[in-house]
Design a protein around this motif. Sequence first.
Motif, mmCIF file in Angstrom:
data_model
loop_
_atom_site.group_PDB
_atom_site.id
_atom_site.type_symbol
_atom_site.label_atom_id
_atom_site.label_comp_id
_atom_site.label_asym_id
_atom_site.label_seq_id
_atom_site.Cartn_x
_atom_site.Cartn_y
_atom_site.Cartn_z
ATOM 1 N N GLY A 39 0.838 -1.194 0.000
ATOM 2 C CA GLY A 39 0.000 0.000 0.000
ATOM 3 C C GLY A 39 0.867 1.235 0.000
ATOM 4 N N PRO A 40 0.323 2.335 -0.501
ATOM 5 C CA PRO A 40 1.109 3.578 -0.480
ATOM 6 C C PRO A 40 1.292 4.072 0.955
ATOM 7 C CG PRO A 40 -1.073 3.952 -1.445
ATOM 8 C CD PRO A 40 -1.007 2.508 -1.077
ATOM 9 N N ASN A 41 2.158 5.046 1.126
ATOM 10 C CA ASN A 41 2.349 5.618 2.464
ATOM 11 C C ASN A 41 1.027 6.149 2.992
ATOM 12 O OD1 ASN A 41 5.071 5.106 2.373
ATOM 13 N ND2 ASN A 41 5.599 7.138 1.594
ATOM 14 N N GLY A 42 0.774 5.874 4.274
ATOM 15 C CA GLY A 42 -0.451 6.371 4.903
ATOM 16 C C GLY A 42 -1.682 5.543 4.588
ATOM 17 N N ALA A 43 -1.474 4.379 3.962
ATOM 18 C CA ALA A 43 -2.631 3.559 3.575
ATOM 19 C C ALA A 43 -3.199 2.771 4.749
ATOM 20 C CB ALA A 43 -2.222 2.587 2.472
ATOM 21 N N GLY A 44 -2.377 2.548 5.782
ATOM 22 C CA GLY A 44 -2.847 1.770 6.941
ATOM 23 C C GLY A 44 -1.988 0.541 7.220
ATOM 24 N N LYS A 45 -0.876 0.401 6.517
ATOM 25 C CA LYS A 45 -0.008 -0.778 6.718
ATOM 26 C C LYS A 45 0.558 -0.811 8.147
ATOM 27 C CE LYS A 45 3.138 -0.058 3.531
ATOM 28 N NZ LYS A 45 2.807 1.236 2.908
ATOM 29 N N THR A 46 1.153 0.299 8.543
ATOM 30 C CA THR A 46 1.799 0.328 9.863
ATOM 31 C C THR A 46 0.769 0.157 10.970
ATOM 32 O OG1 THR A 46 3.478 1.759 8.939
ATOM 33 C CG2 THR A 46 3.332 1.713 11.328
ATOM 34 N N THR A 47 -0.388 0.804 10.799
ATOM 35 C CA THR A 47 -1.442 0.666 11.811
ATOM 36 C C THR A 47 -1.852 -0.797 11.947
ATOM 37 O OG1 THR A 47 -2.229 2.862 11.191
ATOM 38 C CG2 THR A 47 -3.742 1.515 12.471
ATOM 39 N N THR A 48 -1.982 -1.483 10.809
ATOM 40 C CA THR A 48 -2.369 -2.897 10.844
ATOM 41 C C THR A 48 -1.307 -3.711 11.588
ATOM 42 O OG1 THR A 48 -3.416 -2.594 8.702
ATOM 43 C CG2 THR A 48 -3.060 -4.858 9.398
ATOM 44 N N ILE A 49 -0.038 -3.472 11.260
ATOM 45 C CA ILE A 49 1.029 -4.243 11.908
ATOM 46 C C ILE A 49 1.076 -3.948 13.407
ATOM 47 C CG2 ILE A 49 3.540 -4.513 12.051
ATOM 48 C CD1 ILE A 49 3.653 -4.301 9.064
ATOM 49 N N ARG A 50 0.884 -2.688 13.770
ATOM 50 C CA ARG A 50 0.914 -2.346 15.199
ATOM 51 C C ARG A 50 -0.227 -3.045 15.950
ATOM 52 N NH1 ARG A 50 3.953 2.004 17.019
ATOM 53 N NH2 ARG A 50 2.415 2.557 18.580
ATOM 54 N N ILE A 51 -1.360 -3.217 15.283
ATOM 55 C CA ILE A 51 -2.454 -3.941 15.935
ATOM 56 C C ILE A 51 -2.125 -5.435 16.000
ATOM 57 C CG2 ILE A 51 -4.880 -4.640 15.700
ATOM 58 C CD1 ILE A 51 -5.435 -1.801 14.628
ATOM 59 N N LEU A 52 -1.618 -5.975 14.891
ATOM 60 C CA LEU A 52 -1.321 -7.415 14.854
ATOM 61 C C LEU A 52 -0.218 -7.813 15.825
ATOM 62 C CD1 LEU A 52 -1.495 -8.224 11.021
ATOM 63 C CD2 LEU A 52 -3.192 -8.692 12.783
ATOM 64 N N THR A 53 0.664 -6.862 16.156
ATOM 65 C CA THR A 53 1.741 -7.176 17.094
ATOM 66 C C THR A 53 1.395 -6.743 18.525
ATOM 67 O OG1 THR A 53 2.842 -5.128 16.435
ATOM 68 C CG2 THR A 53 3.609 -7.129 15.394
ATOM 69 N N GLY A 54 0.179 -6.254 18.707
ATOM 70 C CA GLY A 54 -0.305 -5.945 20.053
ATOM 71 C C GLY A 54 0.212 -4.640 20.625
ATOM 72 N N ILE A 55 0.822 -3.803 19.799
ATOM 73 C CA ILE A 55 1.310 -2.518 20.318
ATOM 74 C C ILE A 55 0.135 -1.552 20.455
ATOM 75 C CG2 ILE A 55 2.802 -0.520 19.836
ATOM 76 C CD1 ILE A 55 4.734 -2.425 18.449
ATOM 77 N N SER A 56 -0.754 -1.615 19.499
ATOM 78 C CA SER A 56 -1.896 -0.706 19.475
ATOM 79 C C SER A 56 -3.191 -1.525 19.531
ATOM 80 C CB SER A 56 -1.783 0.088 18.174
ATOM 81 O OG SER A 56 -2.862 0.926 18.014
ATOM 82 N N SER A 57 -4.254 -0.918 20.038
ATOM 83 C CA SER A 57 -5.542 -1.641 20.128
ATOM 84 C C SER A 57 -6.480 -1.163 19.028
ATOM 85 C CB SER A 57 -6.216 -1.344 21.464
ATOM 86 O OG SER A 57 -5.376 -1.724 22.495
ATOM 87 N N PRO A 58 -7.285 -2.075 18.476
ATOM 88 C CA PRO A 58 -8.247 -1.616 17.461
ATOM 89 C C PRO A 58 -9.414 -0.882 18.116
ATOM 90 C CG PRO A 58 -8.507 -3.968 17.863
ATOM 91 C CD PRO A 58 -7.345 -3.508 18.711
ATOM 92 N N THR A 59 -10.041 -0.004 17.347
ATOM 93 C CA THR A 59 -11.254 0.659 17.851
ATOM 94 C C THR A 59 -12.377 -0.375 17.944
ATOM 95 O OG1 THR A 59 -10.522 2.666 16.747
ATOM 96 C CG2 THR A 59 -12.817 2.613 17.450
ATOM 97 N N SER A 60 -12.452 -1.237 16.926
ATOM 98 C CA SER A 60 -13.358 -2.390 17.003
ATOM 99 C C SER A 60 -12.843 -3.470 16.065
ATOM 100 C CB SER A 60 -14.794 -2.000 16.636
ATOM 101 O OG SER A 60 -14.846 -1.608 15.286
ATOM 102 N N GLY A 61 -13.417 -4.656 16.192
ATOM 103 C CA GLY A 61 -12.949 -5.788 15.396
ATOM 104 C C GLY A 61 -11.942 -6.620 16.169
ATOM 105 N N THR A 62 -11.555 -7.742 15.573
ATOM 106 C CA THR A 62 -10.641 -8.642 16.281
ATOM 107 C C THR A 62 -9.488 -9.074 15.374
ATOM 108 O OG1 THR A 62 -11.892 -10.573 15.580
ATOM 109 C CG2 THR A 62 -12.447 -9.641 17.762
ATOM 110 N N ALA A 63 -8.407 -9.480 16.006
ATOM 111 C CA ALA A 63 -7.280 -10.073 15.280
ATOM 112 C C ALA A 63 -6.738 -11.204 16.134
ATOM 113 C CB ALA A 63 -6.199 -9.026 15.036
#
Lengths: 321, 255
Positions: A39-63
């Motif tokens: 994805g291009p910069n700012g597309a949500g890649k880093t946010t996804t990885i941070r959620i998948l690695t447990g650094i950040s929490s999702p607003t909703s949904g599960t992983a």
Amino acid sequence: MEYMEAIEVSHLIKKFGPLTALNDITFSVGEGETFGFLGPNGAGKTTTIRILTGISSPTSGTATIFGHDIERDTIAARQSMGIVSENSNVYDDLTAWQNMIFSAQLYHVGRKEREKKTNELLTIFGLHERRNDKVHGFSKGMKRRLTLAMGLVNSPRLLFLDEPTSGLDVQSNLIIRDVVTDLVGKGVTVFLTTHNIEEANVMCDRVAIINKGNIAAIDAPERLKKTIQSVQSIEFSFNHNSADQLDELRRLPLVNDAQKAGDKFKLYTQEPSEVIDAVMAYARTHNLKVISITTLGPSLEDVFIRLTGLKRAGGAVHAID
Amino acid sequence: MPSIDLEGGAKRLSRELSAAWAIARKDMRIYYFKPNIIVSGILFPLFMFLAFATGKNAPPGTLIPGLIAITLLFSASSIEPVSIPIERRVKTFERLLSAPISLHSLVFGESLSGFLYSLVIACLPLALGVVMFSTAIQNAPVLVTAMILTSFCFATLGTLFAAYPTENVGEVMSMLNTVRLPLIFISGVFIPISSMPLIGQKIALFSPLTYGNDMIEFAYTGKSLFSPLLDIVVLMIFILIFQIAANRLYKKFNE
């Protein structure tokens, strides 16, 4: 043994105030799969990885990672992961050996095992002779190799690889690719994010293209290419190539776009055979010889550009904002 | 089976403690001799002390408890406000945040390095008192307990301030100093709490340094404002509050 997905993401939403970084994304990655996340910069890649690695929490949904919910069972989920971040985040003031041992301690690897594994990985990555040297004297490639070695010290079942070979020397590039290929052969699941689309094309079983927080496409690279058969191209080289020819070639009938890369021109078209005739005619008119000419199907980069709304300009890819 | 759970719990605790210790050792190796830590943790309290001690007519030996108290305050709280912003900048902090350990262990491990550093540094004024001024210690166990609790309390305070999401050491240090500097004036280190105005006495109750200093005074002189037991309980409450607050802030700021 029951089959279990390595990663299962369901209806993930992440909001930062009014900004929606991830907009209800759902996907899964099978065990042993090499999965590209583009994805291009700012597309949500880093946010996804941070959620998948447990650094950040999702607003909703599960992983979940191998069935462990990353929010509720974070430590168990992380224990099966290796994380190689885009930055070579090694401790410059520690030796290569101390970095490895520290990483092993964080992942609860037993004393004997961590020393064995450290020796083994430093050898594989060509760093064993420098094991007692502080890392601040290492080259970029050596730091990158050490970062990957640290990510493997707990023998992960799932490896997050963020831009593994970006900007590296040939030796480091080859070592890293060989190691990753070997890991894949051993059944390790790889979640790869990269800007190098060709790398994803070669390495990945499937890729997801994320754009503006939405999954734009998710499939095997070859199947994705088939969805845009209209984007074909011909690549050729004259005996004398100059940048001035690019504008004239771009104006040939049925040519949608033109690029010059090195000693080759690439013309995008839906009618390759007719454009080949036009190129041959152009060569005759200008007293040029065609050294080579090839027709090409759509590349993964073409798919990426089509799906993310980027556009080519002067051979480079620019975002449309 | 409860016994299995107990075993699993003990194993988890052992893993968490071992990872916390690894974090502390890493900090010791990397940061203990960084110039800004030496300035902030050793020189700063020494010069602060000299500035206030000069001109006092009290015998130098009687100033040792106060010097120990402010050394503990400054040295314990100086490691993490330096190490964590640096690690944010070079992205190694992400490595800790994504490791299979709880945030509590991460905060504990970070505080542990400040705690140990401070205990070693505080031994210098202690030794100075014994060797140079023959300052008698009346109750060594109380002194050791006071040093351990005060040191850990301020190390956790340093970790708490370092939760502020910046890569700039100066920013954290400035914020921390707005709290650390007033503490030395309201906690009975230089001015006895009993001689302060009523409002000052009330504010002193909210300073952890009041209780640490009170215990140290008791260990040296046998006299104190509160009982050592109360000092211990209050310091433990402060440690708990700082640990929980740090845990929440690291979670919040990493979103």
